[in-house]
Design an enzyme around this catalytic site. Sequence first.
Site, PDB file in Angstrom:
ATOM      1  N   ARG A   1      -7.226   0.874  16.897  1.00  0.00           N
ATOM      2  CA  ARG A   1      -7.659   1.124  15.540  1.00  0.00           C
ATOM      3  C   ARG A   1      -8.647  -0.006  15.241  1.00  0.00           C
ATOM      4  O   ARG A   1      -9.630  -0.129  15.958  1.00  0.00           O
ATOM      5  CB  ARG A   1      -6.455   1.176  14.567  1.00  0.00           C
ATOM      6  CG  ARG A   1      -6.810   1.877  13.248  1.00  0.00           C
ATOM      7  CD  ARG A   1      -5.638   1.943  12.262  1.00  0.00           C
ATOM      8  NE  ARG A   1      -5.326   0.642  11.681  1.00  0.00           N
ATOM      9  CZ  ARG A   1      -4.401   0.436  10.727  1.00  0.00           C
ATOM     10  NH1 ARG A   1      -3.696   1.459  10.268  1.00  0.00           N
ATOM     11  NH2 ARG A   1      -4.171  -0.773  10.243  1.00  0.00           N
TER      12      ARG A   1
ATOM     13  N   LYS B   1       0.813  -1.222   0.000  1.00  0.00           N
ATOM     14  CA  LYS B   1       0.000   0.000   0.000  1.00  0.00           C
ATOM     15  C   LYS B   1       0.847   1.273   0.000  1.00  0.00           C
ATOM     16  O   LYS B   1       0.411   2.302  -0.506  1.00  0.00           O
ATOM     17  CB  LYS B   1      -0.966   0.005   1.186  1.00  0.00           C
ATOM     18  CG  LYS B   1      -0.287   0.190   2.520  1.00  0.00           C
ATOM     19  CD  LYS B   1      -1.282   0.049   3.651  1.00  0.00           C
ATOM     20  CE  LYS B   1      -0.637   0.487   4.954  1.00  0.00           C
ATOM     21  NZ  LYS B   1      -1.221  -0.165   6.123  1.00  0.00           N
TER      22      LYS B   1
END
Length: 364
Positions: A137, A42
Amino acid sequence: MKHNVDFLYPHVLVDTKKIEENARHLVSVCEQAGISVMGVTKGVCGAPPVARAMLNGGVHSLGDSRLQNIERMKNAGINARFCLLRVPTPSEARFVPDLCDMSLQTEPAVARMVAARAREIGSVHQVILMVDVGERREGVMPERVVEVCREMASLEGIELVGLGTNVACYNGVLPTYENVRILVDLAREVRDRLGIELPVVSGGNTATTVLLEKGQMPRGVTQLRIGEGIILGTDISASRTIPGIHQDTIILRAQVAELQRKPSAPEGRRGLNAFGLCQVVEDRDVRLRGILAIGRQDVEPSGLKPLEKGVQIVGASSDHTIIDLEDYPGAIRVGDVLEFGINYPACLRLMTSPYVQKFYVSRA
Ligand SMILES: *Cc1c(COP(=O)(O)O)cnc(C)c1O
């Protein structure tokens, strides 16, 4: 150094050989602890040459947080097992089994949608349940893991293959023997109570490699998902470089578009700048200053490190970066090219910007 790419600026120059060597080194370090490496793409938007370099370096699968990046790699003919790293939204769910072999998930409702699509196309999609061990998260809290595993394991069309966790991304919680151990213990509990095999215990990202170096990786971790470490040779969460691998894998090259001697202090009544900030300026009298045709839209300027002495980044607006060249030792002219090392946030934005050309070289 002369490259064959001296026509389009700004550009990044990505050395895929060095990235391959970084992958090979980390794969070997992990292998010694019985851990396989998922290469995470990514940070370079799934750039196929980087994905290939990771695979050549021995990673056992590729992970990316965005379906578009996975599609890009597949369209480029990259043949690998692909894992979706960001938990899918309901709107993404029906694309997941088509594009990915595996995904990280936390919501049974979404898992149900993914399972339905997998049944439609006659496949079985593998799922790793993410667990929050402190980072806050994504991930289910440890006390809910058995219950959520039971629910996900009951879905036809998906196979629950493991548990995973992530730290050091948003809150910067550091990986420790203790917090990774939570995951290993939970995997054992799920195996015992539900009789599921759970072969994958995905212990973390680049930051977690430090536990291998310190000999503090809990036994039972079978996988790490590594992006930054392979791509840049760094671990920004601990402000460190990873020993034994390359950091000069990707450089930015930008051309000087303006070169003028002018006062460093602004003149005139001042409000806020284009980013709503009041710029703090040090008055250094008259200085030789340059403009580069790149800005905050393309890069995080604080993440650039000039590779030559006497080049100092003053700051940047949307599409101009101001540099101070007063202390530049040699002669410099408009059109000259300056080179910069980059950190992870800078890399992310440079690779995302369509205004920055990308060149791939392989210097063995
Ligand atoms: C980004 C990401 C990774 C890789 O992180 P690096 O720090 O680049 O190694 C791993 N897992 C998840 C879930 C991610 O989002």
